[in-house]
Design a protein around this motif. Structure first.
Motif, short mmCIF file in Angstrom:
data_model
loop_
_atom_site.label_atom_id
_atom_site.label_comp_id
_atom_site.label_asym_id
_atom_site.label_seq_id
_atom_site.Cartn_x
_atom_site.Cartn_y
_atom_site.Cartn_z
N VAL A 98 1.11 -0.92 0.06
CA VAL A 98 0.32 0.06 0.11
C VAL A 98 1.12 1.03 0.05
N ARG A 252 2.50 -8.41 -6.42
CA ARG A 252 1.24 -8.31 -6.69
C ARG A 252 0.02 -8.88 -6.36
N GLY B 58 -5.76 -0.10 -2.73
CA GLY B 58 -5.80 -0.34 -3.68
C GLY B 58 -5.31 -1.76 -4.28
N ARG B 61 -8.42 -5.73 -7.14
CA ARG B 61 -9.08 -4.22 -7.81
C ARG B 61 -10.62 -4.84 -8.32
N ARG B 73 -7.58 7.87 -8.78
CA ARG B 73 -7.34 6.37 -8.98
C ARG B 73 -6.59 5.14 -8.10
N PRO B 74 -7.03 4.54 -7.33
CA PRO B 74 -5.79 4.01 -6.52
C PRO B 74 -4.76 3.40 -7.23
N SER B 75 -3.08 4.64 -6.49
CA SER B 75 -2.52 3.60 -7.65
C SER B 75 -0.98 4.53 -6.01
N ARG B 76 -0.02 3.38 -6.95
CA ARG B 76 1.46 4.37 -6.01
C ARG B 76 2.17 5.07 -6.15
N ALA B 79 0.41 6.45 -2.87
CA ALA B 79 0.16 6.05 -1.58
C ALA B 79 0.53 7.09 -0.81
#
Lengths: 257, 252
Positions: A98, A252, B58, B61, B73-76, B79
């Motif tokens: 995360v 992942r 995240g 999906r 959008r949830p992403s690194r 983060a």
């Protein structure tokens, strides 16, 4: 709320975060005294028993290179595989996934962290084999050591990669005979690869230990140099890169299980 | 909705479904969370709370639907804007409290040494564990581990925090302390998404979403939800049951 954290910075190459992870892996093992002691003592016990079990020194001389390669693969695989699995079972991998840290940094960080311990084990085994068991060898000691470093790199990555397929310690333990034992029997450790049926020879050609055993024998028994075993080295290095890439790609999936 | 359009909500979930193999965990769930509030996800075990949080951070999906966190959008890439406290303690058992919190501070790129030391101390002090900072985590009680886990989640001052059952296993006194921390964080402008299955937690939230069978069955402030039952003396438990029954009637 103001946030002074920058998200910029090189995420393409191993960043300082890889070293942060490596430092933490080392910190963890150093604080776990019993594990640390086992890491250092177990190779000595194993080598002593093996050394004493050989009736003739000349047989040991012949088998020693293969043994060194096999033990480097085995110990490094085990150490990396189990430790990496713990990261997932205790839930800290979820936290890392995360966070802004990249998957590549996680794999490289672990590689660096375990590498120190795998290297120490290998060095102990190598020096013990040569100076205590008094195995005769040609070639330079430093070249043997460099070759082993490449073997370890692949083995640590293989451990990390394999552990992404295990959901608990029991499953990981099942992977040990699956990954390690066939290589011991198929890669020319005990008998020459050429004496096996064709289809098994093909199989041995895709197993990394085959090249580790070949290369190390050439150096230690044949007195060859690292340049002479360049092909074996290149194949082992290629294997290490391939398997670490696969490990990063499967991360992942594993974390989200 | 075009991706650039940002309505200012901390979290926007639209028609999200998620399956674990054949098991349906979320079923066309929609939810909006404004900024700067504590938002409780309330529901029984298996309602989909953890799945929803794992989608929001995240880790998973969505099979269908869209998720926007602070408009993205949830992403690194974003983060560093979120903090996450998983259900497990999720700490390095051999390491000390300060080593754990410092590790996550580094992972969140607090590269300035003095600034990092200050933040690490502040986070550990906030959960009242500073005097034990050099103790190994494995020596701590469950409640203490929860507190350290919270410190790891907030050390980088994220504007958006996801806390998965943060009060499970806490004694009543500690539970109150946790809620005081949470109130302090929202006062500073942070948004908190907190899952729980106890109504003791629910009363502390600014807003609630009642969840059941992978859906949101009601949403509002604790006061609004209680009022919807039509009875002045109703508790949040009554309110939850009220909406469960109403949902069943609608289904018939």
């Amino acid at each position: 709320m103001p946030s002074s954290i920058s998200s910029s910075g090189g995420s393409r190459m191993p960043s300082s975060q890889a070293f942060t992870i490596a430092a933490r892996v080392i910190q963890q093992l150093v604080r776990d005294r019993r594990t640390l002691a086992l890491i250092l003592v177990v190779p000595l016990v194993v080598m002593t028993l093996i050394g004493l079990s050989f009736p003739e020194g000349s047989v040991l001389d012949y088998i020693a290179p293969a043994l060194l390669a096999t033990l480097a693969l085995f110990f490094s695989f085990l150490l990396a595989g189990i430790s990496f699995l713990r990261e997932r079972s205790q839930g800290t991998m979820e936290r890392l996934m995360v966070s802004p840290v990249s998957r590549g940094d996680i794999v490289v960080g672990y590689l660096f962290g375990f590498f120190i311990f795998a290297l120490t084990q290998t060095l102990i085994i190598l020096l013990f084999t040569i100076y205590v068991l008094d195995v005769h060898y040609y070639g330079d000691l430093w070249q043997i050591f460099i070759f082993q470093i490449v073997v370890i790199t692949g083995a640590v990555n293989l451990g990390i990669f394999t552990s992404t397929f295990a959901r608990n310690e029991f499953q990981m333990v099942q992977f040990i005979p699956l990954i390690i034992l066939p290589q011991v029997f198929l890669c020319g450790v005990l008998w020459p690869v050429e004496q096996m049926p064709d289809y098994l020879q093909w199989l041995s050609a895709i197993l990394p230990l085959t090249y580790a055993v070949d290369g190390l024998r050439d150096i230690m028994l044949g007195g060859k140099s690292l340049i002479d075993v360049g092909i074996e080295l290149a194949i082992l290095a290629g294997f290490a890169v391939l398997i670490s890439t696969l490990a990063a790609l499967t991360l992942r999936r594993g974390a989200a299980d | 909705m075009p991706e650039e359009e940002f309505t200012g909500q901390a979290v926007e979930v639209a028609q999200v479904s998620f399956k674990y193999n054949s098991l349906k965990a979320l079923d066309g769930l929609s939810l909006q969370v404004p900024r700067g509030v504590s938002f409780g996800l309330l529901g029984p075990n298996g309602a989909g709370k953890t799945t929803l949080i794992r989608l929001l951070v995240g880790l998973l999906r969505p099979g269908a639907g869209t998720i926007r966190i602070l408009g993205q959008r949830p992403s690194r890439k974003m983060a560093h804007l979120i903090g996450y406290m998983p259900q497990l303690h999720s700490l390095y058992a051999e390491l000390s409290i300060i080593q754990n919190v410092d590790f996550f501070a580094r992972i969140y790129r607090l590269t300035d040494k003095a600034e990092r030391a200050r933040r690490v101390e502040a986070a550990i002090r906030l959960v009242d564990m500073w005097t034990r900072r050099n103790d190994a985590v494995q020596k701590l009680s469950g409640g203490m581990k929860q507190r350290v886990s919270l410190a790891c989640a907030i050390v980088h001052n994220p504007p958006l925090l996801f806390l998965d059952e943060p009060t499970v296993g806490l004694d009543p006194e500690l539970r109150v302390t946790f809620w005081e921390h949470f109130a302090g964080l929202t006062k500073q402008g942070a948004t908190l998404i907190i899952s729980s299955h106890t109504m003791d937690d629910a009363v502390h939230c600014d807003y609630l979403a009642f969840m059941r069978d992978g859906k949101v069955i009601a949403r509002g402030s604790p006061g609004d939800l209680k009022q919807a039952t039509g009875r002045p003396e109703a508790t949040l438990e009554d309110a939850f049951l009220h909406f469960v029954q109403r949902g069943q009637q609608n289904a018939i």
